[in-house]
Design a protein around this motif. Structure first.
Motif, short mmCIF file in Angstrom:
data_model
loop_
_atom_site.label_atom_id
_atom_site.label_comp_id
_atom_site.label_asym_id
_atom_site.label_seq_id
_atom_site.Cartn_x
_atom_site.Cartn_y
_atom_site.Cartn_z
N HIS A 542 0.77 -1.25 0.03
CA HIS A 542 0.07 0.11 -0.03
C HIS A 542 0.92 1.27 0.05
O HIS A 542 0.46 2.30 -0.41
CB HIS A 542 -0.93 -0.03 1.22
CG HIS A 542 -2.20 -0.90 1.06
ND1 HIS A 542 -3.30 -0.82 -0.07
CD2 HIS A 542 -2.39 -2.23 1.63
CE1 HIS A 542 -3.86 -1.90 0.26
NE2 HIS A 542 -3.60 -2.77 1.13
N ALA A 543 1.97 1.29 0.67
CA ALA A 543 2.81 2.32 0.45
C ALA A 543 3.41 2.50 -0.90
O ALA A 543 3.69 3.74 -1.49
CB ALA A 543 4.05 2.25 1.19
N CYS A 544 3.55 1.59 -1.80
CA CYS A 544 3.70 1.60 -3.26
C CYS A 544 2.66 1.63 -4.21
O CYS A 544 2.88 2.31 -5.22
CB CYS A 544 4.50 0.38 -3.73
SG CYS A 544 5.30 0.23 -5.45
N ASP A 545 1.43 1.58 -3.61
CA ASP A 545 0.34 1.54 -4.45
C ASP A 545 -0.48 2.94 -4.49
O ASP A 545 -1.23 3.12 -5.12
CB ASP A 545 -0.80 0.58 -3.89
CG ASP A 545 -1.98 0.37 -4.85
OD1 ASP A 545 -1.92 0.48 -6.21
OD2 ASP A 545 -3.03 0.39 -4.44
N GLN A 546 0.00 3.88 -3.98
CA GLN A 546 -0.68 5.27 -3.78
C GLN A 546 -0.42 5.96 -5.02
O GLN A 546 0.69 5.91 -5.55
CB GLN A 546 0.23 5.81 -2.59
CG GLN A 546 -0.18 5.46 -1.32
CD GLN A 546 -1.61 5.07 -1.26
OE1 GLN A 546 -2.33 6.10 -0.96
NE2 GLN A 546 -2.02 3.76 -0.93
N PRO A 547 -1.47 6.68 -5.31
CA PRO A 547 -1.18 7.58 -6.47
C PRO A 547 -0.50 8.61 -6.51
O PRO A 547 -0.20 9.45 -7.74
CB PRO A 547 -2.68 7.81 -6.90
CG PRO A 547 -3.55 7.78 -5.34
CD PRO A 547 -2.71 6.90 -4.64
#
Length: 725
Positions: A542-547
């Motif tokens: 989720h830290a990498c999935d942020q837009p």
């Protein structure tokens, strides 16, 4: 005349609700030359299930390039010029299928595109398998009627013809030569079979969508009439249709004549001359003393100065135009400077054409002078000094201007049509300021074709889309940004909101720490390892999935996503099997076998609902079977303690059902960062409640006894048997 009919069909496509250009389904057709009638057959259908409701389908048409659409009403980039697309609406109400016909007479030859889509997407995140969306299908077929023997009108040669009746118009074509600055069409000796003055209408040019610049000439009661056109399309066939407006039984005889005014380009248009000039300069051979003035005077006497441009293909839908004479081009007031931008390969219309002008202010000899420019397709604008309207015979160009007060200008043409594009520049001098004929300035020109302008910015992703063999690009925006190039910040998330979303989605995974502590305390070390794995990869996924800007990727995004999904499903699997209280050897065999099968299923379909529901249901069957076996063996309900049911099982089951409801039915694109965080918290808490107590024969962790770091006095309690003598 002899007509030939042709039919072209493409496979149907499933329509999607619109959120970005990739949701629009594209159809690409090629209309042959000499086509006099084009008919589109549009077929729309929907499913028969109860989830299918009435729906409105929007269909866009464009010649030469994919249609530029804006169903969401967002903003385009600042320097982009947008012309609305031609579109129609098809409604599917009570009928399951709808058939619509669209007719286009005398269509332009070449590429035609159709884009179809459903209304704006609702934004709800649907779990694959929980609901069955209604399928809406769309298919476009093309029927063309073309003349196999269309007469050719030769320039400068009168051609007699006869229009038999109003129902049978006359079709002819004429070829426009290169460097044609003007065309004059004349109709003479026009009389009817009854020896009366004719009443006819002449249509010059073909129909293009979304805008059509077909020219019309009506000859009513006059024997002779004519029409003059400026800047006709170079090196193309121009269709001319003559139809009678008189009575049905009267034929019309007439004579047609087409003449062209050809512009003589300057000497710089010769590519070979330029190469020889470069070679002479490289060899340090200086030109003769009177050579430069003669060349300059020859250029000034011509009607245009053409600069050689090299097209350099960089990648798919990526082209750079390089001026051989350097990035700066001379511009004067007597004749326009012309640059050819070649976009006629058929694969260049899926990007954005960017033209940038920079005025060299030190080279301007007159104050308040302005350089006007025009970017046009098919033919250049050769009369910038007189008209300034940037229009040719059958199209409207895109104007630009630079001056001493505003020395920079940029133009972005979204999805430029397949054709030869021209950039015309000319110097305009203010009245009463010196001799304008001898004035000259230099303008630096940068021109290139890119898939997405500015690579969609920091809040967008440029995606290369494909329809059969045709490639085009579109921007997928994130963090609330929108628009064609993700430049519309109307609904954009602030940096604070982005940081809050990242913190919620990552730190909510720390709720697995109580579950890990409970598992370790009760000697479920394998389960604790699985929860630790899930917490770690869910946090960094989720830290990498942020837009937005608050992003941190410790490894490849796809790897993080796979590990997150794998850890989530395996955590549910081992928790339910742990609750089943099966034998330890059997439990660990099921752990390993189930993990391998889950890894395989996630590789096949990562977002399928049965990847989660399948292991859960199978584990629940094992758990219920084991509980029934334990209850039958002990002859009472299992688990037997009411405190276990009230304080542990029922709260855990309730939290699990709430988590599944939030995950499956409440998540949207807007509330994802806090609804998914709630999912993390509820699942982690339910695991802590559902883990069974430790085995009775195992004692609690006694850390002072397990980890000894001091001397101990040992007592030997063994009885020694010996004899005293």
């Amino acid at each position: 005349s002899l007509y030939a009919s042709e039919y072209f069909s493409q496979s149907a496509q499933k329509l999607s609700f619109y959120s970005w250009y990739g949701n629009a389904k594209l159809f690409h057709f090629h209309v042959p030359e000499d086509t006099v009638l084009l008919r589109w057959l549009l077929q729309a259908s929907r499913g028969k299930g109860p989830e299918c409701t009435s729906m409105e389908i929007t269909v866009h048409f464009r010649h030469g390039a994919p249609p530029v659409i804006n169903p969401l009403g967002t903003r385009f980039p600042a320097n982009a010029t947008v012309r609305p697309s031609y579109n129609i609406s098809i409604t599917l109400s009570n009928a399951v299928q709808n058939t619509t016909f669209v007719n286009v007479t005398t269509p332009a030859a070449g590429d035609w595109f159709i884009a179809a889509h459903l209304p704006e997407a609702a934004g709800r995140i649907e779990v694959k398998g929980f609901s069955t969306p209604c399928p809406y299908m769309f298919q476009a077929d093309m029927f063309v009627l073309r003349l196999t023997d269309m007469p050719v009108l030769e320039p400068g040669v009168p051609m007699p013809h006869t229009v038999v009746s109003p129902a049978k118009p006359l079709h002819v074509k004429v070829f426009v030569p290169k460097h044609a600055s003007g065309m004059r069409f004349q109709l003479s000796s026009c009389v009817t079979s009854e020896r009366r003055a004719c009443n006819v209408r002449v249509l010059l040019g073909s129909i293009t969508l979304p805008q059509s610049f077909q020219r019309s000439l009506t000859c009513a009661g006059s024997i002779n009439c004519s029409l003059a056109l400026d800047s006709p399309p170079w090196e193309k066939w121009l269709q001319i249709m003559v139809e009678s407006l008189g009575t049905a039984n009267a034929s019309v005889s007439l004579e047609m004549l087409a003449s062209f005014t050809v512009c003589r380009p300057g000497s710089t248009s010769s590519f070979l001359n330029f190469i020889s000039l470069n070679q002479s300069q490289a060899g340090s051979s200086a030109p003769a003393a009177g050579e430069a003035p003669r060349n300059a005077s020859g250029q000034r006497s011509s009607c245009l100065q053409s600069q050689p441009v090299v097209r350099e293909d960089l990648d798919v839908v990526s082209v750079r135009y390089r001026l051989l004479n350097g990035p700066s081009v001379p511009v004067n007031s007597l004749s326009p400077t012309l640059l050819l931008l070649n976009l006629n390969t058929g694969m260049d219309s899926g990007g954005s054409l960017v033209v940038s002008l920079l005025l060299n202010k030190t080279s301007v000899s007159l104050a308040n002078a302005t350089v006007v420019a025009c970017v046009s397709a098919a033919s250049p604008v050769l009369s910038l000094n007189a008209t300034r309207n940037c229009s040719t015979a059958f199209s409207q160009g895109y104007p630009l201007s630079v001056s001493t007060s505003s020395g920079e200008a940029m133009l972005i043409v979204l999805y430029p049509q397949t054709d030869d594009w021209f950039l015309s520049l000319q110097l305009l001098c203010p009245r009463g300021q010196g001799d304008c004929t001898s004035a000259e300035t230099k303008v630096t020109v940068f021109a290139y074709l890119t898939p997405c302008f500015n690579d969609c910015g920091p809040y967008g992703q440029c995606s290369l889309l494909r329809r059969h063999g045709y490639l085009y690009a579109g921007c997928s925006c994130k963090a609330g940004w929108g628009g064609w190039s993700c430049t519309d910040d109307t609904k954009a998330q602030t940096v604070g909101t982005q940081n809050l979303a990242t913190l919620l989605l990552t730190l909510s995974n720390l709720m697995f720490l109580p579950a890990i502590a409970v598992a370790v305390y009760r000697y479920y070390l394998v389960e604790a390892s699985v929860y630790t794995y899930t917490m770690f990869f869910s946090t960094f996924y989720h830290a990498c999935d942020q837009p937005g800007v608050a992003v941190m990727c410790i490894m490849d995004y796809d790897t993080l996503q796979y590990c997150d999904f794998l850890g989530s499903v395996v955590s549910i699997w081992v928790t339910i099997l742990c609750m089943a209280r099966v034998k330890k050897m059997l439990k660990y065999v099921l752990f390993v076998l189930g993990t391998l099968l889950i890894a395989m299923s996630l590789q096949l379909d990562r977002r399928g609902v049965w990847n989660m529901m399948g292991p859960c249901l199978f584990a629940l069957v094992i758990m219920v079977t084991a509980w029934v076996h334990h209850g039958a063996k002990r002859r009472h309900c299992y688990p037997s303690s009411w405190k276990r049911w009230v304080f542990y099982l029922l709260p855990g089951i309730t939290l699990a059902f709430i988590a599944i409801s939030v995950y499956a039915f409440m998540e949207t694109n807007e509330n994802y960062y806090y609804t998914h965080s709630i999912w993390h918290v509820l699942v982690a808490c339910s695991v802590a409640f559902l883990l069974p107590p430790r085995d009775k024969h195992k004692k609690p962790w006694a850390w002072p006894q397990k980890l000894t770091c001091r001397y101990q006095i040992c007592q030997n309690d063994r009885e020694e048997l010996y004899a005293v003598t």
